[in-house]
Design a protein around this motif. Structure first.
Motif, mmCIF file in Angstrom:
data_model
loop_
_atom_site.group_PDB
_atom_site.id
_atom_site.type_symbol
_atom_site.label_atom_id
_atom_site.label_comp_id
_atom_site.label_asym_id
_atom_site.label_seq_id
_atom_site.Cartn_x
_atom_site.Cartn_y
_atom_site.Cartn_z
ATOM 1 N N ILE A 198 20.785 52.622 -17.791
ATOM 2 C CA ILE A 198 19.812 53.137 -16.839
ATOM 3 C C ILE A 198 19.981 52.449 -15.491
ATOM 4 N N GLU A 199 20.133 53.240 -14.467
ATOM 5 C CA GLU A 199 20.264 52.698 -13.119
ATOM 6 C C GLU A 199 18.909 52.389 -12.516
ATOM 7 N N LYS A 200 17.921 53.282 -12.740
ATOM 8 C CA LYS A 200 16.626 53.105 -12.093
ATOM 9 C C LYS A 200 15.509 53.568 -13.021
ATOM 10 N N LEU A 201 14.465 52.743 -13.112
ATOM 11 C CA LEU A 201 13.263 53.094 -13.855
ATOM 12 C C LEU A 201 12.100 53.140 -12.874
ATOM 13 N N LEU A 202 11.235 54.156 -13.016
ATOM 14 C CA LEU A 202 10.142 54.375 -12.079
ATOM 15 C C LEU A 202 8.870 54.695 -12.854
ATOM 16 N N ILE A 203 7.746 54.167 -12.399
ATOM 17 C CA ILE A 203 6.452 54.463 -13.007
ATOM 18 C C ILE A 203 5.701 55.470 -12.146
ATOM 19 N N VAL A 204 5.258 56.555 -12.774
ATOM 20 C CA VAL A 204 4.436 57.559 -12.098
ATOM 21 C C VAL A 204 2.995 57.352 -12.569
ATOM 22 N N GLU A 205 2.124 56.960 -11.669
ATOM 23 C CA GLU A 205 0.774 56.555 -12.042
ATOM 24 C C GLU A 205 -0.163 57.755 -12.188
ATOM 25 N N ILE A 206 -0.020 58.458 -13.294
ATOM 26 C CA ILE A 206 -1.017 59.481 -13.602
ATOM 27 C C ILE A 206 -2.312 58.815 -14.058
ATOM 28 N N TYR A 207 -2.206 57.559 -14.515
ATOM 29 C CA TYR A 207 -3.357 56.693 -14.771
ATOM 30 C C TYR A 207 -3.177 55.467 -13.874
ATOM 31 N N PRO A 208 -3.974 55.303 -12.827
ATOM 32 C CA PRO A 208 -3.781 54.185 -11.901
ATOM 33 C C PRO A 208 -3.831 52.825 -12.600
ATOM 34 N N PHE A 209 -2.906 51.947 -12.248
ATOM 35 C CA PHE A 209 -2.846 50.601 -12.805
ATOM 36 C C PHE A 209 -3.850 49.704 -12.066
ATOM 37 N N GLU A 210 -4.264 48.633 -12.748
ATOM 38 C CA GLU A 210 -5.031 47.593 -12.088
ATOM 39 C C GLU A 210 -4.112 46.811 -11.151
ATOM 40 N N GLU A 211 -4.708 46.091 -10.218
ATOM 41 C CA GLU A 211 -3.914 45.380 -9.210
ATOM 42 C C GLU A 211 -2.938 44.391 -9.828
ATOM 43 N N GLU A 212 -3.363 43.741 -10.919
ATOM 44 C CA GLU A 212 -2.508 42.722 -11.533
ATOM 45 C C GLU A 212 -1.502 43.298 -12.529
#
Length: 317
Positions: free
Chosen positions: A30-44
């Motif tokens: 895998i060259e690149k992994l990306l997170i799509v925030e359909i559920y927003p993450f907490e700041e930490e």
């Protein structure tokens, strides 16, 4: 294998972590992994992949033409993101089967019906079925290769993690409060020290898309106060006596002693390998019954989804 794959994950934070961990152990370069925030993450909260921080973005910022594959673990209300990605050439693994009822979307469980991936050409979407269906399919598959099953009855005991991470947190909080004599609010759904039925309308339909030869399959689902690990009690009936010899596979392990969700978690923490655990295999009149346990997050969603992606990639999609 060239490191040229761009992969996106759209899921809750805890599941994103498990998928990223499983991808690191996979054969995929895998060259690149990306997170799509359909559920927003907490700041930490942040995901790491191969010791590097993974970028996060919102669905509205996505250019799906830059992504080869998408792991999607959202709801029916979020299904528009699947359509957008697929229409722009990204292959979508629908991890929770929200598209499984569509006639032109294949429902595939790795090691069982990977030949159905040929249908990917129609929509660029493949559904992994609900974890209840995957667990039953993997357990019943060896039987179906040697016997004609007329009916299958399954009772699924669903842990808090089956729904979402928030449910796990609620169960922990309610348990602590009740043990300390603090009553729950009247409007709260009581998770701790209680059980209640769950609706299962689409599970039989998903199962029959994988095994169309089955005449009848019945799912009963019960929410139980367990944090992780889904258990199923299964009875499979035929017109004739069944002579079944258990055979282990890449995904299935048989045990002579009873294995519970807690015990399976302890076993897997020691060997760092997730599987479906089957025990209490007994014959009944013209049939067989058994007990199965699987981690709905690490095994059914993360492990099977990554194995499905490997099969998709190796078949040239």
């Amino acid at each position: 294998m060239d490191a040229s794959l761009n992969i996106a994950i759209a899921a809750e934070f805890e599941l994103c972590e498990k998928i990223a961990e499983t991808l690191e152990k996979s054969e995929l370069a895998i060259e690149k992994l990306l997170i799509v925030e359909i559920y927003p993450f907490e700041e930490e909260q942040g995901i790491r992949f191969k010791n590097k921080a993974v970028a996060q973005c919102s669905p509205t910022e996505m250019d799906w033409r830059e992504v080869d594959y998408l792991f999607f673990a959202g709801t029916v209300e979020q299904v528009a993101h699947i359509a957008d990605a697929a229409e722009q050439g990204c292959i979508v693994i629908d991890m929770k089967g929200v598209c499984s009822t569509l006639s032109d979307i294949p429902v595939v469980v790795p090691s069982i019906n990977e030949t159905d991936l040929v249908e990917l050409r129609q929509r660029n979407i493949v559904s992994l079925p609900d974890p209840q269906v995957s667990q039953l399919a993997l357990a019943a598959y060896p039987l179906l290769k040697t016997a004609h099953l007329k009916q299958i009855f399954t009772t699924s005991l669903l842990p808090a993690s089956y729904h979402q991470a928030e449910t796990v947190t609620k169960l922990a909080g309610q348990t602590a409060r009740l043990l300390n004599g603090i009553p729950l609010n009247e409007e709260e759904t009581r998770l701790a020290f209680d059980v209640y039925p769950q609706h299962t309308s689409l599970l039989s339909q998903q199962f029959r898309k994988i095994f169309p030869q089955i005449d009848s399959v019945v799912f009963h689902s019960v929410q139980v106060p367990v944090f992780y690990g889904m258990a199923q009690k299964v009875t499979a009936l035929s017109d004739y006596e069944i002579d079944f010899q258990p055979q282990e596979s890449e995904f299935v392990q048989y045990h002579e002693k009873l294995i519970t969700p807690v015990m399976s978690g302890e076993i897997e923490s020691e060997i760092s390998q997730v599987k479906l655990h089957i025990s209490q295999v007994n014959g009944v009149e013209n049939g067989i019954e058994f007990w199965t346990v699987g981690d709905d997050q690490r095994f059914h969603l993360a492990c099977l989804s990554v194995k499905l992606l490997e099969a998709i990639y190796h078949q040239g999609y």
